[in-house]
Design a protein around this motif. Structure first.
Motif, PDB file in Angstrom:
ATOM      1  N   GLY A   1       0.809  -1.210   0.000  1.00  0.00           N
ATOM      2  CA  GLY A   1       0.000   0.000   0.000  1.00  0.00           C
ATOM      3  C   GLY A   1       0.844   1.261   0.000  1.00  0.00           C
ATOM      4  N   THR A   2       0.362   2.265  -0.690  1.00  0.00           N
ATOM      5  CA  THR A   2       1.049   3.554  -0.749  1.00  0.00           C
ATOM      6  C   THR A   2       0.458   4.498   0.295  1.00  0.00           C
ATOM      7  OG1 THR A   2      -0.486   4.350  -2.437  1.00  0.00           O
ATOM      8  CG2 THR A   2       1.528   3.264  -3.195  1.00  0.00           C
ATOM      9  N   PRO A   3       1.144   5.599   0.613  1.00  0.00           N
ATOM     10  CA  PRO A   3       0.645   6.531   1.633  1.00  0.00           C
ATOM     11  C   PRO A   3      -0.777   7.007   1.335  1.00  0.00           C
ATOM     12  CG  PRO A   3       2.910   7.052   1.093  1.00  0.00           C
ATOM     13  CD  PRO A   3       2.474   6.003   0.109  1.00  0.00           C
ATOM     14  N   LEU A   4      -1.500   7.254   2.389  1.00  0.00           N
ATOM     15  CA  LEU A   4      -2.910   7.629   2.288  1.00  0.00           C
ATOM     16  C   LEU A   4      -3.058   9.029   1.697  1.00  0.00           C
ATOM     17  CD1 LEU A   4      -5.822   6.755   3.111  1.00  0.00           C
ATOM     18  CD2 LEU A   4      -5.444   7.959   5.264  1.00  0.00           C
ATOM     19  N   PRO A   5      -3.760   9.160   0.550  1.00  0.00           N
ATOM     20  CA  PRO A   5      -3.984  10.495  -0.022  1.00  0.00           C
ATOM     21  C   PRO A   5      -4.994  11.289   0.796  1.00  0.00           C
ATOM     22  CG  PRO A   5      -4.365   8.723  -1.628  1.00  0.00           C
ATOM     23  CD  PRO A   5      -4.343   8.097  -0.277  1.00  0.00           C
ATOM     24  N   SER A   6      -4.968  12.570   0.608  1.00  0.00           N
ATOM     25  CA  SER A   6      -5.928  13.438   1.274  1.00  0.00           C
ATOM     26  C   SER A   6      -7.347  13.105   0.818  1.00  0.00           C
ATOM     27  CB  SER A   6      -5.613  14.902   0.959  1.00  0.00           C
ATOM     28  OG  SER A   6      -6.598  15.760   1.493  1.00  0.00           O
TER      29      SER A   6
ATOM     30  N   ILE B   1     -12.680  30.851  -1.457  1.00  0.00           N
ATOM     31  CA  ILE B   1     -13.017  30.815  -2.885  1.00  0.00           C
ATOM     32  C   ILE B   1     -12.411  29.576  -3.540  1.00  0.00           C
ATOM     33  CG2 ILE B   1     -12.830  32.044  -5.074  1.00  0.00           C
ATOM     34  CD1 ILE B   1     -12.477  34.634  -3.332  1.00  0.00           C
ATOM     35  N   ALA B   2     -11.153  29.281  -3.182  1.00  0.00           N
ATOM     36  CA  ALA B   2     -10.474  28.119  -3.760  1.00  0.00           C
ATOM     37  C   ALA B   2     -11.192  26.816  -3.419  1.00  0.00           C
ATOM     38  CB  ALA B   2      -9.030  28.069  -3.280  1.00  0.00           C
ATOM     39  N   THR B   3     -11.743  26.750  -2.211  1.00  0.00           N
ATOM     40  CA  THR B   3     -12.452  25.537  -1.803  1.00  0.00           C
ATOM     41  C   THR B   3     -13.675  25.309  -2.671  1.00  0.00           C
ATOM     42  OG1 THR B   3     -11.711  25.878   0.470  1.00  0.00           O
ATOM     43  CG2 THR B   3     -13.528  24.335   0.132  1.00  0.00           C
ATOM     44  N   TYR B   4     -14.426  26.374  -2.925  1.00  0.00           N
ATOM     45  CA  TYR B   4     -15.571  26.263  -3.831  1.00  0.00           C
ATOM     46  C   TYR B   4     -15.102  25.832  -5.225  1.00  0.00           C
ATOM     47  CZ  TYR B   4     -19.086  28.449  -0.787  1.00  0.00           C
ATOM     48  OH  TYR B   4     -19.974  28.720   0.206  1.00  0.00           O
ATOM     49  N   ALA B   5     -14.061  26.500  -5.733  1.00  0.00           N
ATOM     50  CA  ALA B   5     -13.589  26.194  -7.091  1.00  0.00           C
ATOM     51  C   ALA B   5     -13.090  24.762  -7.201  1.00  0.00           C
ATOM     52  CB  ALA B   5     -12.476  27.171  -7.483  1.00  0.00           C
ATOM     53  N   TYR B   6     -12.494  24.268  -6.145  1.00  0.00           N
ATOM     54  CA  TYR B   6     -11.944  22.913  -6.135  1.00  0.00           C
ATOM     55  C   TYR B   6     -13.046  21.859  -6.038  1.00  0.00           C
ATOM     56  CZ  TYR B   6      -9.163  18.928  -4.437  1.00  0.00           C
ATOM     57  OH  TYR B   6      -8.585  17.707  -4.267  1.00  0.00           O
ATOM     58  N   ARG B   7     -14.032  22.116  -5.193  1.00  0.00           N
ATOM     59  CA  ARG B   7     -15.065  21.118  -4.934  1.00  0.00           C
ATOM     60  C   ARG B   7     -16.161  21.101  -5.990  1.00  0.00           C
ATOM     61  NH1 ARG B   7     -12.710  17.468  -1.901  1.00  0.00           N
ATOM     62  NH2 ARG B   7     -11.618  18.423  -0.136  1.00  0.00           N
ATOM     63  N   PHE B   8     -16.526  22.247  -6.515  1.00  0.00           N
ATOM     64  CA  PHE B   8     -17.602  22.301  -7.501  1.00  0.00           C
ATOM     65  C   PHE B   8     -17.036  22.079  -8.902  1.00  0.00           C
ATOM     66  CE2 PHE B   8     -19.735  24.270  -3.965  1.00  0.00           C
ATOM     67  CZ  PHE B   8     -21.043  23.837  -4.110  1.00  0.00           C
ATOM     68  N   ASP B   9     -16.646  20.843  -9.173  1.00  0.00           N
ATOM     69  CA  ASP B   9     -15.959  20.551 -10.433  1.00  0.00           C
ATOM     70  C   ASP B   9     -16.740  19.586 -11.319  1.00  0.00           C
ATOM     71  OD1 ASP B   9     -15.734  18.292  -8.913  1.00  0.00           O
ATOM     72  OD2 ASP B   9     -13.600  17.995  -9.279  1.00  0.00           O
ATOM     73  N   ASP B  10     -18.019  19.414 -11.046  1.00  0.00           N
ATOM     74  CA  ASP B  10     -18.815  18.497 -11.869  1.00  0.00           C
ATOM     75  C   ASP B  10     -20.289  18.797 -11.643  1.00  0.00           C
ATOM     76  OD1 ASP B  10     -19.347  16.554 -13.677  1.00  0.00           O
ATOM     77  OD2 ASP B  10     -18.970  14.866 -12.347  1.00  0.00           O
ATOM     78  N   TYR B  11     -21.123  18.328 -12.553  1.00  0.00           N
ATOM     79  CA  TYR B  11     -22.574  18.539 -12.442  1.00  0.00           C
ATOM     80  C   TYR B  11     -23.294  17.273 -12.872  1.00  0.00           C
ATOM     81  CZ  TYR B  11     -27.268  20.428 -13.175  1.00  0.00           C
ATOM     82  OH  TYR B  11     -28.608  20.646 -13.124  1.00  0.00           O
TER      83      TYR B  11
ATOM     84  N   ILE C   1      -4.332  26.276  -0.681  1.00  0.00           N
ATOM     85  CA  ILE C   1      -4.727  26.961  -1.918  1.00  0.00           C
ATOM     86  C   ILE C   1      -3.873  26.462  -3.077  1.00  0.00           C
ATOM     87  CG2 ILE C   1      -4.817  29.198  -3.092  1.00  0.00           C
ATOM     88  CD1 ILE C   1      -5.279  30.454  -0.283  1.00  0.00           C
ATOM     89  N   ALA C   2      -2.578  26.346  -2.850  1.00  0.00           N
ATOM     90  CA  ALA C   2      -1.677  25.850  -3.899  1.00  0.00           C
ATOM     91  C   ALA C   2      -2.023  24.417  -4.288  1.00  0.00           C
ATOM     92  CB  ALA C   2      -0.228  25.940  -3.423  1.00  0.00           C
ATOM     93  N   GLN C   3      -2.378  23.602  -3.300  1.00  0.00           N
ATOM     94  CA  GLN C   3      -2.753  22.219  -3.582  1.00  0.00           C
ATOM     95  C   GLN C   3      -4.008  22.161  -4.441  1.00  0.00           C
ATOM     96  OE1 GLN C   3      -1.090  19.474  -2.866  1.00  0.00           O
ATOM     97  NE2 GLN C   3      -2.628  18.100  -3.719  1.00  0.00           N
ATOM     98  N   TYR C   4      -4.970  23.003  -4.135  1.00  0.00           N
ATOM     99  CA  TYR C   4      -6.207  23.044  -4.912  1.00  0.00           C
ATOM    100  C   TYR C   4      -5.959  23.435  -6.359  1.00  0.00           C
ATOM    101  CZ  TYR C   4      -9.182  22.617  -0.752  1.00  0.00           C
ATOM    102  OH  TYR C   4      -9.822  22.165   0.368  1.00  0.00           O
ATOM    103  N   SER C   5      -4.976  24.275  -6.582  1.00  0.00           N
ATOM    104  CA  SER C   5      -4.746  24.806  -7.926  1.00  0.00           C
ATOM    105  C   SER C   5      -3.943  23.873  -8.825  1.00  0.00           C
ATOM    106  CB  SER C   5      -4.016  26.148  -7.835  1.00  0.00           C
ATOM    107  OG  SER C   5      -2.720  25.981  -7.291  1.00  0.00           O
ATOM    108  N   LYS C   6      -3.461  22.744  -8.251  1.00  0.00           N
ATOM    109  CA  LYS C   6      -2.683  21.805  -9.066  1.00  0.00           C
ATOM    110  C   LYS C   6      -3.556  21.162 -10.116  1.00  0.00           C
ATOM    111  CE  LYS C   6       0.782  20.535  -5.595  1.00  0.00           C
ATOM    112  NZ  LYS C   6       1.335  19.409  -4.792  1.00  0.00           N
ATOM    113  N   PRO C   7      -2.990  20.785 -11.248  1.00  0.00           N
ATOM    114  CA  PRO C   7      -3.770  20.071 -12.270  1.00  0.00           C
ATOM    115  C   PRO C   7      -4.342  18.787 -11.705  1.00  0.00           C
ATOM    116  CG  PRO C   7      -1.661  20.796 -13.155  1.00  0.00           C
ATOM    117  CD  PRO C   7      -1.611  21.050 -11.681  1.00  0.00           C
ATOM    118  N   ALA C   8      -5.476  18.359 -12.259  1.00  0.00           N
ATOM    119  CA  ALA C   8      -6.170  17.179 -11.753  1.00  0.00           C
ATOM    120  C   ALA C   8      -5.294  15.949 -11.767  1.00  0.00           C
ATOM    121  CB  ALA C   8      -7.437  16.928 -12.573  1.00  0.00           C
TER     122      ALA C   8
END
Length: 588
Positions: A103-108, A481-491, A576-583
């Motif tokens: 097993g690899t380290p637990l992701p966030s 703002i970043a939290t909203y942008a990060y979480r609201f990524d699908d519909y 914030i930096a983590q949220y802005s990373k590419p998917a």
């Protein structure tokens, strides 16, 4: 007067227990159940998938029992960074058709068990997969029996409630009741019915069609769930597949609980989760438990014959509801007299679970601690720094609600929600940066971010320098703002609906809305607004009765106390930096 009140309360208790006995779901019954009826056969179409973290004490006994199930059974064990030689013992106990996954380290955002299962499922090549805990001992032939039941009844997902290990006083007292309460919360008959949305499973032993994991998007679909077994069953059932759960004597837990503390921690890990982190449900649960378990006992000690007769009737009905569980597990009927005490102990565990949650610890298990947050779509809001408690923000008095038109508060909420839905619909096209740019003015316009940031810092706010205050508020606002942008990524068809609006009596306004998810689940979102500079702004969002106030104040307060403002600011900027990373480079 008191005796009359007690008589009335005992009458309510009688009605509650009669309902448990008489409703058609048969909550008290030991049915359905399934036991092994054969010695096994060719199991080449089944892979057993076991997540294992420091399971050296039990893994060999578990694997020895699996060997007696039949021929050609495949095994995948995910060694979740064990430090006790679990992987080596697995290889010694099992030779052919074995994959031991490091097993690899637990992701966030993942729970440990689900991350291990997600890694392991990549190695499953058979049509059927048996999800099993490392501490479950199966009796010979039960896998073949499960497979045969699935085929005969066209079930896609089947699970068995393992027999708990009852080797000492606390186990005998509390663990049969654990199954009893589970059946009250998740009626098996409703769960096994295709016409009901209730879905339950026991994670220690689940046999399912492997393709269903691909159909729901793997374990990522429930990656942060603590009650992962029932969540998985609910996902499978929502896709139109038939699920089944039952009791058994052919799957047994071999993990001993030697002390009350161990059982206490096991229950508190998910007790408040069962209540959806809702204070309202916690209070309702408390009232029901007191009525059900305390009032009948209290009524026996009152002088009036009416109260005593009603209390006795409630006690008898309570005992009748518990006897089938005791009989199924081979326990003496004498244990029924302990049910009122058991009920109060489980209530205390539930309150302890809630207190841990509001102290910032969502759960602790296998030496891992999970920070407080809710599951599914609640995660979107409960992790937002701006979610605070109603009526607590600024010391200055606010203008009464009638100072602005009632439509003003509703318009603020609906305009903000409309932006969220719009961003969700265009999420993929916009990307993270596009979502951030579109959401920034909407969040800043509708939320009092500087005031919320100040309140989140609590008593440490005054200890910050002016430069630190400015940097902290700026990071807090960008993080929101970043939290909203990060979480609201699908519909997937989600929607908001305004239900009502009211004044709180403190000059604030409360707008009640419903959030409908793609699978039909409805969540209550209550927005608290306060008038600032002639404009209504959101100061709190309460989801199904739960606010993030205690968690954020505790989290930020601990960092400010132990590490200082600069560390807190750095942590916010890092997130914030983590949220802005590419998917492709982040784990969501």
């Amino acid at each position: 007067m008191i005796e009359t009140l007690v008589t009335a309360l005992d009458a309510v208790s009688v009605l509650m227990w009669l309902a448990v006995l008489l409703i058609p779901w048969r909550l008290w019954s030991s049915l359905p159940f399934l036991d092994a009826q054969s010695d096994g056969g060719d199991l080449s179409d089944v892979t057993v998938l076991i997540p294992a973290r420091n399971e050296a004490a039990v893994i060999q006994k578990t694997l020895a029992a699996l060997k007696s199930q039949g021929r050609n059974l495949s095994l995948v064990v995910v060694d979740d960074q064990s430090a006790d030689g679990t992987a080596e013992l697995t290889r010694k106990a099992w030779a052919d058709r074995l994959a031991v996954v490091a097993g690899t380290p637990l992701p966030s955002g993942w729970s440990g068990k689900l991350w291990a299962l997600e890694q392991g499922r990549q190695h499953v090549k058979t049509p059927l997969v048996l999800l099993m805990d490392a501490d479950i001992e199966l009796k010979p032939g039960i896998i073949d029996c499960l497979r045969e039941y699935m085929q005969r009844h066209e079930v896609a997902f089947i699970s068995l409630m393992a027999v708990p290990m009852m080797s000492n006083f606390w186990g005998k007292l509390l663990l049969p009741a654990f199954v009893y309460f589970f059946r009250l919360l998740y009626p098996f008959r409703l769960s096994n019915s295709g016409e009901s949305k209730v879905a339950a499973a026991a994670g220690g032993c689940i046999l399912m069609q492997s393709r269903l994991l691909d159909e729901i998007g793997g374990f990522a679909a429930i990656k942060d769930e603590l009650i992962d077994d029932c969540s998985l069953a609910r996902r499978i059932k929502s896709k139109g597949h038939k699920t089944w759960i039952g009791l058994t004597h052919s799957a047994c837990s071999i993990r001993p609980y030697q002390q009350l503390r161990q059982i206490w921690n096991m229950v508190t890990r998910t007790a408040f989760t069962q209540l959806h982190y809702s204070i309202g449900l916690l209070l309702a649960c408390t009232v029901l438990m007191v009525f059900a378990f305390s009032m009948p006992v209290a009524g026996l000690f009152f002088a009036t014959s009416a109260a005593q007769y009603l209390a006795l009737a409630a006690c008898m009905a309570m005992a009748l509801s518990y006897l089938p569980t005791l009989k199924f597990y081979g326990r003496s009927p004498v244990w029924v007299v302990s049910l009122p005490l058991i009920g109060m102990l489980y209530l205390a565990m539930t309150w302890n679970s809630a207190l841990r949650y509001f102290r910032g610890e969502r759960a602790r298990w296998k030496d891992r601690s999970y920070n407080s947050r809710a599951n599914s779509m609640r995660l979107i809001f409960l992790l937002l720094p701006q979610i605070l408690a109603a009526g607590l923000l600024m010391a200055a008095s606010a203008a009464p609600l009638h100072a602005a038109s009632p439509e003003g508060t509703t318009a603020v909420v609906e305009r903000f929600q409309s932006t969220l839905i719009s961003v969700m619909k265009d999420a993929q096209k916009l990307g993270y940066e596009g979502r951030y740019k579109r959401l920034a003015p909407a969040v800043e316009e509708s939320h009092n971010l500087p005031g919320i940031a100040q309140f989140a810092a609590g008593r440490y706010w005054e200890k910050l320098s002016e430069q630190q205050k400015k940097a902290y508020v700026d990071a807090f606002a960008k993080m929101s703002i970043a939290t909203y942008a990060y979480r609201f990524d699908d519909y997937s068809g989600e929607s908001f609906k305004t239900v009502s609006e009211e004044a709180t009596g403190k000059g604030d306004a409360l707008v009640h809305t419903l959030f409908s998810t793609a699978n039909g689940e409805k969540l209550h979102f209550d927005y608290v607004l306060r008038l600032k500079d002639g404009v209504w702004r959101i100061i709190n969002i309460i989801v199904d009765g739960v606010s993030d106030l205690a968690i954020k104040r505790s989290e930020y307060g601990n960092i400010l106390r132990d590490e200082g403002a600069d560390v807190l600011i750095a942590k916010l900027q890092g997130q914030i930096a983590q949220y802005s990373k590419p998917a492709s480079t982040k784990n969501k």
